[in-house]
Design an enzyme around this catalytic site. Structure first.
Site, PDB file in Angstrom:
ATOM      1  N   LYS A 102       0.812  -1.234   0.000  1.00  0.00           N
ATOM      2  CA  LYS A 102       0.000   0.000   0.000  1.00  0.00           C
ATOM      3  C   LYS A 102       0.841   1.277   0.000  1.00  0.00           C
ATOM      4  CE  LYS A 102      -0.411   0.499   4.952  1.00  0.00           C
ATOM      5  NZ  LYS A 102      -0.874  -0.173   6.147  1.00  0.00           N
TER       6      LYS A 102
ATOM      7  N   ARG B 296      -6.274   1.387  17.550  1.00  0.00           N
ATOM      8  CA  ARG B 296      -6.892   1.474  16.234  1.00  0.00           C
ATOM      9  C   ARG B 296      -7.836   0.281  16.163  1.00  0.00           C
ATOM     10  NH1 ARG B 296      -3.338   1.779  10.795  1.00  0.00           N
ATOM     11  NH2 ARG B 296      -3.635  -0.467  10.867  1.00  0.00           N
TER      12      ARG B 296
HETATM   13  C1  LIG Z   1       0.177  -0.704   6.799  1.00  0.00           C
HETATM   14  C2  LIG Z   1       0.013  -1.884   7.636  1.00  0.00           C
HETATM   15  C3  LIG Z   1       1.093  -2.752   7.826  1.00  0.00           C
HETATM   16  C4  LIG Z   1       2.475  -2.510   7.251  1.00  0.00           C
HETATM   17  O1  LIG Z   1       3.138  -1.484   7.942  1.00  0.00           O
HETATM   18  P1  LIG Z   1       4.648  -1.091   7.610  1.00  0.00           P
HETATM   19  O2  LIG Z   1       4.996  -0.124   8.686  1.00  0.00           O
HETATM   20  O3  LIG Z   1       4.667  -0.474   6.266  1.00  0.00           O
HETATM   21  O4  LIG Z   1       5.476  -2.320   7.685  1.00  0.00           O
HETATM   22  C5  LIG Z   1       0.858  -3.897   8.582  1.00  0.00           C
HETATM   23  N1  LIG Z   1      -0.337  -4.140   9.129  1.00  0.00           N
HETATM   24  C6  LIG Z   1      -1.399  -3.317   8.986  1.00  0.00           C
HETATM   25  C7  LIG Z   1      -2.697  -3.670   9.625  1.00  0.00           C
HETATM   26  C8  LIG Z   1      -1.256  -2.164   8.233  1.00  0.00           C
HETATM   27  O5  LIG Z   1      -2.309  -1.345   8.079  1.00  0.00           O
END
Ligand SMILES: *Cc1c(COP(=O)(O)O)cnc(C)c1O
Length: 370
Positions: A44, A139
């Site tokens: 993402k 969250r």
């Molecule tokens: C964005 C996200 C991640 C990945 O996070 P990074 O810091 O880019 O490794 C993992 N788990 C969830 C639920 C996320 O929203």
């Protein structure tokens, strides 16, 4: 090769180095595999770039993950064999798309899981869910482990088309809470309790994102955690060395390089002249008076990168001054190089600008090799 061209050779441009991302993905997969941990590669932050998804899978990532279902639909259409994971809790309006294009989704609402189950029956599909435990970051997730365990048992015993894949947690996103031995032990223990009750191992006990890597590297990740969801650490790996003081040999921090062109160079005072009110976004910043400075104006702005202070100039003599929607101001007084109008200035990026640049239709994306 250019992914999308605004017009030929347009600027600003975001260079994406697939070989460097691939190297990061391999190194992180190696560290995780040695410790019995699978990696879900998170796309993402890079706008769901399919070429990056491909590198991640080639490097050993077990799943391709995103918070945006559109990106996973794209992955599934191009690479039907890739296992997809939806990171954001499904909306009730997208349950049919979820069971069609997503193999595993993170969940915390039994009503949503019931809707997923129904969509599965309708479409003749099966779907796997990971139940999220909120360890204090506030969250997503069940705040009470008992409630999560009850939901897990209900899914295991009463849902025809939904498979309980496991449990997971997310830290360091909203509440900036650090993953620790203590909070992740609670997750591991919750998983063990469920395993005892349902009398089988859970496929996924997902202990967080890039911010959980420091624990793993220091040998402190609690036993029982068998998956991490890694985006930043693979895509740019800036936070580990620069915020956590963890340098992983062989990783690259310049997988994404942002370049913009100089459209003005002038000597100007560093303090605005006149009566001060608010800037383009309604803020009233404080300006330090450093006297007359040589400034360059670049043709890129906050609508491209959002946060100018999270761009790191590759030429260390450059100081970041500020930005408005469409302009970036830098101070080049201390540079020995004589910058000229039309010159290109390049920056490494932290996670924030990477997300915005990847998604901006005004920023040309260029896949580079080296
Ligand atoms: C964005 C996200 C991640 C990945 O996070 P990074 O810091 O880019 O490794 C993992 N788990 C969830 C639920 C996320 O929203």
């Amino acid at each position: 090769m250019e992914v999308n061209t605004l017009y030929r050779n347009s600027y600003p441009v975001l260079d994406i180095n697939l070989d460097k991302i691939s190297a990061n993905a391999r190194i992180i997969n190696e560290i995780c595999q040695k410790n019995g941990i699978t990696v879900s590669g998170v796309i993402k932050g890079a706008g769901g770039n399919l070429k990056i998804a491909e590198q991640m899978v080639n490097a050993g990532c077990k799943h391709i993950a995103s918070s945006r279902i559109e990106q996973l639909m794209d992955v599934k259409k191009h690479y039907p064999t890739f296992e997809t994971m939806l990171l954001r809790l499904p909306m009730s309006s997208e349950v049919e798309e979820v069971v069609k294009y997503v193999d595993i989704s993170l969940n915390s609402e039994l009503d949503t899981i019931k809707a997923l189950n129904k969509a599965c029956s309708k479409l003749g599909k099966r779907h796997r869910v990971v139940l999220m435990l909120d360890l204090g970051d506030l969250r997503e997730g069940f705040i009470n482990p008992k409630e999560l365990i009850e939901a897990a048992i209900y899914i295991e015993n009463s849902m025809k088309s939904i498979e309980l894949a496991g449990v997971g947690s997310n830290l360091g996103c909203y509440g900036s809470v650090k993953p620790t031995i203590k909070n992740l032990t609670l997750l591991a223990n919750t998983a063990k309790e469920i395993e005892k009750i349902i009398d089988r191992k859970l496929e996924i006990v997902s202990g967080g994102a890039t911010t959980s890597l420091p624990l793993l590297i220091n040998g402190e990740l609690p036993n029982g955690i068998n998956n991490l969801r890694i985006g930043e650490g693979i895509l740019i790996n800036m936070d580990l060395p620069l915020l956590w003081n963890i340098n992983i040999d062989g990783t690259h921090q310049d997988c994404f390089v942002f370049t913009a062109q100089i459209i003005e160079i002038k000597e100007k005072p560093s303090h605005p002249i006149g009566e001060l009110f608010v800037d383009a976004f309604g803020y009233a910043p404080v300006y330090e008076d450093k006297g007359i400075r040589k400034r360059a104006l670049l043709a890129a702005g906050a609508q491209d990168f959002a946060m100018y202070d999270k761009l790191i100039p590759m030429d260390a003599c450059i100081k970041m001054v500020g930005s408005s929607s469409d302009h970036l101001i830098i101070d080049i007084t201390d540079c020995t190089k004589e910058y000229k109008l039309g010159d290109l200035i390049s920056f490494k990026v932290f996670y924030g600008p990477m997300v915005f640049l990847s998604n901006s239709k005004y920023v040309r994306k260029r896949i580079v090799k080296e």
